[in-house]
Design a protein around this motif. Structure first.
Motif, short mmCIF file in Angstrom:
data_model
loop_
_atom_site.label_atom_id
_atom_site.label_comp_id
_atom_site.label_asym_id
_atom_site.label_seq_id
_atom_site.Cartn_x
_atom_site.Cartn_y
_atom_site.Cartn_z
N PHE A 66 0.74 -1.23 0.08
CA PHE A 66 0.02 0.02 0.02
C PHE A 66 0.85 1.40 -0.02
CE2 PHE A 66 -2.19 3.51 2.19
CZ PHE A 66 -3.26 3.68 1.50
N GLY A 67 0.52 2.07 -0.86
CA GLY A 67 1.07 3.48 -0.94
C GLY A 67 2.54 3.54 -1.82
N LEU A 68 2.80 2.18 -2.27
CA LEU A 68 4.24 2.18 -2.95
C LEU A 68 3.96 2.15 -4.52
CD1 LEU A 68 6.41 0.06 -0.62
CD2 LEU A 68 5.86 2.53 -0.83
N SER A 69 4.65 2.74 -5.32
CA SER A 69 4.64 2.51 -6.75
C SER A 69 6.20 2.19 -7.21
CB SER A 69 4.20 3.74 -7.38
OG SER A 69 2.86 4.33 -7.09
N VAL A 70 6.46 1.02 -8.01
CA VAL A 70 7.59 0.58 -8.49
C VAL A 70 7.61 0.65 -9.83
CG1 VAL A 70 7.83 -0.79 -6.24
CG2 VAL A 70 6.97 -1.77 -8.31
N GLY A 71 8.62 0.69 -10.45
CA GLY A 71 9.09 0.62 -11.73
C GLY A 71 10.38 -0.34 -12.04
N THR A 72 10.62 -0.94 -13.19
CA THR A 72 12.01 -1.39 -13.65
C THR A 72 13.00 -0.59 -13.47
OG1 THR A 72 11.25 -1.36 -16.02
CG2 THR A 72 10.60 -3.22 -14.79
N CYS A 73 14.29 -1.08 -13.34
CA CYS A 73 15.28 -0.35 -13.26
C CYS A 73 16.50 -1.06 -13.41
CB CYS A 73 15.67 0.23 -11.94
SG CYS A 73 15.80 -0.69 -10.54
N ALA A 74 17.71 -0.70 -13.89
CA ALA A 74 18.55 -1.50 -14.14
C ALA A 74 19.28 -2.24 -12.87
CB ALA A 74 20.00 -0.57 -14.43
N LEU A 75 19.81 -3.36 -13.16
CA LEU A 75 20.29 -4.46 -12.17
C LEU A 75 19.16 -4.99 -11.16
CD1 LEU A 75 23.41 -2.37 -10.82
CD2 LEU A 75 23.13 -4.12 -12.71
N PHE A 76 18.07 -4.29 -11.17
CA PHE A 76 17.03 -5.11 -10.24
C PHE A 76 15.86 -5.16 -11.01
CE2 PHE A 76 19.76 -2.00 -7.71
CZ PHE A 76 20.36 -3.02 -6.92
N ARG A 77 15.10 -5.84 -10.50
CA ARG A 77 13.60 -6.28 -11.14
C ARG A 77 12.75 -5.23 -10.81
NH1 ARG A 77 9.19 -10.75 -8.68
NH2 ARG A 77 7.65 -10.11 -9.91
N CYS A 78 12.89 -4.36 -9.93
CA CYS A 78 12.00 -3.06 -9.52
C CYS A 78 12.68 -2.31 -8.58
CB CYS A 78 10.35 -3.53 -9.06
SG CYS A 78 10.51 -3.84 -7.39
N CYS A 79 12.37 -0.97 -8.79
CA CYS A 79 12.88 0.15 -7.61
C CYS A 79 11.60 1.03 -7.33
CB CYS A 79 13.75 1.02 -8.40
SG CYS A 79 15.44 -0.04 -8.61
N LEU A 80 11.65 1.70 -6.29
CA LEU A 80 10.57 2.56 -5.90
C LEU A 80 10.63 3.81 -6.84
CD1 LEU A 80 10.84 2.76 -1.96
CD2 LEU A 80 9.12 1.73 -3.24
N ILE A 81 9.35 4.05 -7.29
CA ILE A 81 9.14 5.31 -8.09
C ILE A 81 8.12 6.27 -7.25
CG2 ILE A 81 9.74 4.53 -10.15
CD1 ILE A 81 6.71 4.39 -10.80
N GLY A 82 7.38 5.82 -6.29
CA GLY A 82 6.56 6.72 -5.74
C GLY A 82 6.31 6.25 -4.09
N ILE A 83 6.27 6.89 -3.20
CA ILE A 83 5.77 6.78 -1.88
C ILE A 83 4.89 7.77 -1.56
CG2 ILE A 83 6.56 6.53 0.65
CD1 ILE A 83 9.51 5.94 -0.34
N THR A 84 3.59 7.08 -1.52
CA THR A 84 2.34 8.05 -1.13
C THR A 84 1.63 7.59 -0.04
OG1 THR A 84 2.21 8.51 -3.42
CG2 THR A 84 0.28 9.08 -2.18
N LEU A 85 1.71 8.25 1.30
CA LEU A 85 0.85 7.76 2.62
C LEU A 85 0.33 8.92 3.06
CD1 LEU A 85 3.93 5.32 3.75
CD2 LEU A 85 1.81 4.56 2.91
#
Length: 198
Positions: A66-85
């Motif tokens: 809840f409250g987190l958005s993720v996107g693909t990034c180099a070296l990892f399957r995903c990284c955080l793109i948004g923290i909305t709480l």
């Protein structure tokens, strides 16, 4: 192959962080754990899927936290793109440093019960929204709150309705990309330049 092992006290809820580094960045995961602990995550209004019992089984790449958005990034399957709480009953202090989020676009924790000082934001070169208005944050706006690389990217800075004091630092004037700046209802002194107040 990079494998990291991090062992912490069992009471923290994180037993190990092994190989999950291949899916989700270690520093981002540990930041989320600190945020959860500092702001009494178990008492948030909504905390769906936030679980630190086993990093291999539970992380934002595997479930929708809840409250987190993720996107693909180099070296990892995903990284955080948004923290909305926003308005989610966060009570406590923010981590002192928000660092090493290569894709983070938005940090929005307004309308909670946050106390303590504003954090230093570093190595978050894509950050555009920083929203922590309507809390109980104290102290001054740090003169080094944002690094130079962020000056042209941050366009929404919302700090209103806190208990901030002191003069408005020069760093505010350096944020040339700002389209919204809200410092109202604090105890700040100084005059904004005309290009920022428009």
């Amino acid at each position: 192959l990079r494998i990291f092992f991090i062992w912490t006290f069992e009471k923290s809820g994180l037993k190990s962080y092994a190989e999950v580094i291949q899916e989700f960045p270690e520093k981002e995961y540990l930041f989320l754990q600190t945020l959860w602990s500092n702001t009494k995550g178990e008492k948030w209004f909504t905390n769906t899927n936030w679980n630190f019992s086993n990093a291999m089984l539970y992380n934002p790449c595997k479930q929708s936290w809840f409250g987190l958005s993720v996107g693909t990034c180099a070296l990892f399957r995903c990284c955080l793109i948004g923290i909305t709480l926003h308005n989610n009953n966060l009570r406590g202090s923010l981590p002192h440093i928000i660092a090493n989020f290569p894709l983070l676009l938005s940090f929005s924790l307004g309308a909670n019960y946050l106390t303590g000082s504003l954090p230093i934001v570093t190595n978050c070169s894509q950050l555009g929204y920083f929203i922590v208005g309507e809390n109980s944050l104290t102290g001054t706006i740090p003169s080094n709150m944002f690094e130079k690389e962020s000056f042209g990217k941050i366009f929404n800075l919302v700090l209103h309705d806190n208990q901030l004091i002191g003069t408005i630092p020069d760093i505010i004037y350096a944020l040339q990309g700002l389209t919204e700046l809200n410092l109202a209802y604090n105890d700040l002194t100084g005059t904004l330049s005309s290009n920022l107040s428009q």
